[in-house]
Write a protein that holds these residues in place. Sequence first.
Motif, PDB file in Angstrom:
ATOM      1  N   GLU A  95      36.574  66.554  92.619  1.00  0.00           N
ATOM      2  CA  GLU A  95      37.181  67.095  93.830  1.00  0.00           C
ATOM      3  C   GLU A  95      36.358  66.668  95.048  1.00  0.00           C
ATOM      4  OE1 GLU A  95      38.104  71.652  95.362  1.00  0.00           O
ATOM      5  OE2 GLU A  95      37.141  71.313  93.433  1.00  0.00           O
ATOM      6  N   THR A  96      37.058  66.364  96.157  1.00  0.00           N
ATOM      7  CA  THR A  96      36.345  66.070  97.404  1.00  0.00           C
ATOM      8  C   THR A  96      36.534  67.244  98.352  1.00  0.00           C
ATOM      9  OG1 THR A  96      36.796  63.730  97.087  1.00  0.00           O
ATOM     10  CG2 THR A  96      36.100  64.391  99.283  1.00  0.00           C
ATOM     11  N   GLN A  97      35.421  67.760  98.883  1.00  0.00           N
ATOM     12  CA  GLN A  97      35.477  68.875  99.850  1.00  0.00           C
ATOM     13  C   GLN A  97      34.621  68.483 101.041  1.00  0.00           C
ATOM     14  OE1 GLN A  97      34.263  72.608  98.139  1.00  0.00           O
ATOM     15  NE2 GLN A  97      36.087  72.779  96.874  1.00  0.00           N
ATOM     16  N   GLY A  98      35.256  67.982 102.085  1.00  0.00           N
ATOM     17  CA  GLY A  98      34.509  67.531 103.260  1.00  0.00           C
ATOM     18  C   GLY A  98      33.571  66.390 102.898  1.00  0.00           C
ATOM     19  N   GLN A  99      32.262  66.635 103.119  1.00  0.00           N
ATOM     20  CA  GLN A  99      31.240  65.604 102.851  1.00  0.00           C
ATOM     21  C   GLN A  99      30.823  65.569 101.376  1.00  0.00           C
ATOM     22  OE1 GLN A  99      28.667  64.279 105.844  1.00  0.00           O
ATOM     23  NE2 GLN A  99      30.812  63.873 106.281  1.00  0.00           N
ATOM     24  N   ALA A 148      32.127  59.022  91.453  1.00  0.00           N
ATOM     25  CA  ALA A 148      31.603  59.810  92.572  1.00  0.00           C
ATOM     26  C   ALA A 148      30.761  58.930  93.490  1.00  0.00           C
ATOM     27  CB  ALA A 148      30.786  60.985  92.040  1.00  0.00           C
ATOM     28  N   HIS A 149      29.932  58.085  92.913  1.00  0.00           N
ATOM     29  CA  HIS A 149      29.104  57.182  93.735  1.00  0.00           C
ATOM     30  C   HIS A 149      29.982  56.165  94.483  1.00  0.00           C
ATOM     31  CE1 HIS A 149      25.232  58.705  92.534  1.00  0.00           C
ATOM     32  NE2 HIS A 149      25.607  58.668  91.267  1.00  0.00           N
ATOM     33  N   ASP A 150      31.014  55.712  93.794  1.00  0.00           N
ATOM     34  CA  ASP A 150      31.911  54.718  94.421  1.00  0.00           C
ATOM     35  C   ASP A 150      32.641  55.309  95.628  1.00  0.00           C
ATOM     36  OD1 ASP A 150      31.142  52.912  92.546  1.00  0.00           O
ATOM     37  OD2 ASP A 150      32.930  53.097  91.291  1.00  0.00           O
ATOM     38  N   SER A 151      32.774  56.648  95.648  1.00  0.00           N
ATOM     39  CA  SER A 151      33.485  57.282  96.767  1.00  0.00           C
ATOM     40  C   SER A 151      32.685  57.204  98.074  1.00  0.00           C
ATOM     41  CB  SER A 151      33.750  58.761  96.449  1.00  0.00           C
ATOM     42  OG  SER A 151      32.537  59.488  96.537  1.00  0.00           O
ATOM     43  N   LYS A 152      31.409  56.868  97.981  1.00  0.00           N
ATOM     44  CA  LYS A 152      30.503  56.735  99.147  1.00  0.00           C
ATOM     45  C   LYS A 152      30.299  58.054  99.902  1.00  0.00           C
ATOM     46  CE  LYS A 152      30.096  52.237  98.556  1.00  0.00           C
ATOM     47  NZ  LYS A 152      28.972  51.796  97.764  1.00  0.00           N
ATOM     48  N   SER A 153      30.612  59.154  99.256  1.00  0.00           N
ATOM     49  CA  SER A 153      30.351  60.452  99.899  1.00  0.00           C
ATOM     50  C   SER A 153      28.844  60.651 100.027  1.00  0.00           C
ATOM     51  CB  SER A 153      30.911  61.591  99.044  1.00  0.00           C
ATOM     52  OG  SER A 153      32.297  61.545  99.068  1.00  0.00           O
ATOM     53  N   PRO A 154      28.413  61.277 101.121  1.00  0.00           N
ATOM     54  CA  PRO A 154      26.961  61.444 101.298  1.00  0.00           C
ATOM     55  C   PRO A 154      26.327  62.432 100.324  1.00  0.00           C
ATOM     56  CG  PRO A 154      28.171  62.430 103.139  1.00  0.00           C
ATOM     57  CD  PRO A 154      29.182  61.734 102.289  1.00  0.00           C
ATOM     58  N   VAL A 183      31.642  67.120  91.075  1.00  0.00           N
ATOM     59  CA  VAL A 183      31.966  66.709  89.700  1.00  0.00           C
ATOM     60  C   VAL A 183      31.682  67.919  88.814  1.00  0.00           C
ATOM     61  CG1 VAL A 183      31.469  65.063  87.847  1.00  0.00           C
ATOM     62  CG2 VAL A 183      31.254  64.341  90.237  1.00  0.00           C
ATOM     63  N   SER A 184      32.705  68.363  88.082  1.00  0.00           N
ATOM     64  CA  SER A 184      32.554  69.593  87.277  1.00  0.00           C
ATOM     65  C   SER A 184      32.892  69.332  85.807  1.00  0.00           C
ATOM     66  CB  SER A 184      33.484  70.693  87.796  1.00  0.00           C
ATOM     67  OG  SER A 184      33.403  70.803  89.186  1.00  0.00           O
ATOM     68  N   PRO A 185      31.892  68.930  85.026  1.00  0.00           N
ATOM     69  CA  PRO A 185      32.153  68.744  83.592  1.00  0.00           C
ATOM     70  C   PRO A 185      32.335  70.078  82.889  1.00  0.00           C
ATOM     71  CG  PRO A 185      29.838  68.345  84.098  1.00  0.00           C
ATOM     72  CD  PRO A 185      30.508  68.623  85.407  1.00  0.00           C
ATOM     73  N   ILE A 221      27.756  66.709  94.250  1.00  0.00           N
ATOM     74  CA  ILE A 221      27.321  67.953  93.602  1.00  0.00           C
ATOM     75  C   ILE A 221      27.858  67.940  92.168  1.00  0.00           C
ATOM     76  CG2 ILE A 221      27.459  70.480  93.620  1.00  0.00           C
ATOM     77  CD1 ILE A 221      27.893  70.306  96.680  1.00  0.00           C
ATOM     78  N   VAL A 222      26.962  68.111  91.223  1.00  0.00           N
ATOM     79  CA  VAL A 222      27.389  68.191  89.820  1.00  0.00           C
ATOM     80  C   VAL A 222      27.276  69.648  89.398  1.00  0.00           C
ATOM     81  CG1 VAL A 222      27.044  67.328  87.477  1.00  0.00           C
ATOM     82  CG2 VAL A 222      26.562  65.832  89.433  1.00  0.00           C
ATOM     83  N   ASP A 223      28.433  70.264  89.203  1.00  0.00           N
ATOM     84  CA  ASP A 223      28.470  71.682  88.842  1.00  0.00           C
ATOM     85  C   ASP A 223      28.480  71.805  87.316  1.00  0.00           C
ATOM     86  OD1 ASP A 223      28.832  74.369  88.640  1.00  0.00           O
ATOM     87  OD2 ASP A 223      30.885  74.390  89.444  1.00  0.00           O
ATOM     88  N   LEU A 224      27.362  72.281  86.787  1.00  0.00           N
ATOM     89  CA  LEU A 224      27.200  72.332  85.328  1.00  0.00           C
ATOM     90  C   LEU A 224      27.488  73.734  84.760  1.00  0.00           C
ATOM     91  CD1 LEU A 224      23.942  70.171  85.237  1.00  0.00           C
ATOM     92  CD2 LEU A 224      26.199  69.436  84.468  1.00  0.00           C
ATOM     93  N   ALA A 225      28.147  74.562  85.563  1.00  0.00           N
ATOM     94  CA  ALA A 225      28.371  75.952  85.148  1.00  0.00           C
ATOM     95  C   ALA A 225      29.194  76.065  83.858  1.00  0.00           C
ATOM     96  CB  ALA A 225      29.053  76.722  86.267  1.00  0.00           C
ATOM     97  N   LYS A 226      30.030  75.067  83.595  1.00  0.00           N
ATOM     98  CA  LYS A 226      30.864  75.148  82.388  1.00  0.00           C
ATOM     99  C   LYS A 226      30.377  74.195  81.292  1.00  0.00           C
ATOM    100  CE  LYS A 226      34.871  76.987  84.710  1.00  0.00           C
ATOM    101  NZ  LYS A 226      36.143  76.692  85.374  1.00  0.00           N
TER     102      LYS A 226
END
Lengths: 116, 166
Positions: free
Chosen positions: A12-16, A41-47, A20-22, A50-55
């Motif tokens: 998901e992209t949220q602003g900047q 995610a890297h290819d998206s060039k977003s600054p 990534v939520s595995p 965030i890798v959300d590992l909660a799940k």
Amino acid sequence: MPDGQTLQVGFETQGQNVIVSPQGEIGYSEATVFRTWLRKAHDSKSPRIIVDLAKVDYMNTPGVATLVESLQISKRNKTRLILCGMNEKVFAIFKIARLDTVFEICPTLADASAKA
Amino acid sequence: MTSADSMKGAHVRMELLSSPIYTSGARDFVQAVTRRLGFAELDCNQIALAVDEALCNIMRHGYENKPDQPIWLAVWPVEEGGTSSGIQIVIEDLARQIEPAMIKGRELHDVKPGGLGVHVIKEVMDKVTYEKRPEGGMRLTMVKHLKPAPGSDATGRCEGGKGCHA
């Protein structure tokens, strides 16, 4: 023979931020799939990535290695990689590998998103 | 081809193919046994992680991702004075042999992907020995001792109450 991998990955992209939520386990079979999403995610060039590992219930060193690789790409691209939401079991492997001080780690996705 | 004589007398033996599908089953099995032997939950998780890392290394480096090669896993309680004081886990394979001295974790200050599995195994377990099997393949022997904890006797066996596992 089936590969048995059951990892699902939200993207998901949220602003900047790209988040990534595995979901599931990141072991030997799943590390390749995880790497594909991190590369995206890297290819998206977003600054900020965030890798959300909660799940993520479980991770072993092939999973950790994909994150180390991702950190190296972030450093090369001058972007930020933030990990969040790790359970105790997943955090333990970062501690054992002494990577808990190498990565930027936040308790929750909200904390990671709020980081300047 | 079967497992070696070194596995005779094991309390539990498991034979699996070198497919990553089966690592979670081996992990769950080890976790269940260590829990019953009285290890704290974090130790159970970490011993299971060490087994998982060992299996991954065999599949990836030993068998070079061939998914149909044999791996044997055997478990014994370590006993002192008639009571269980830990666990011994032996993992054997028929993969290509390498000099045990060459099996090293990477230096941790060198942050790069890969080479972490052996480090994790050595960090988690109290004793780790790699050997060449005379019959071919490699043998990994790992021992973890129970830690004495508050509310437990000298062996670390839980006597009930907080932190104990059924």
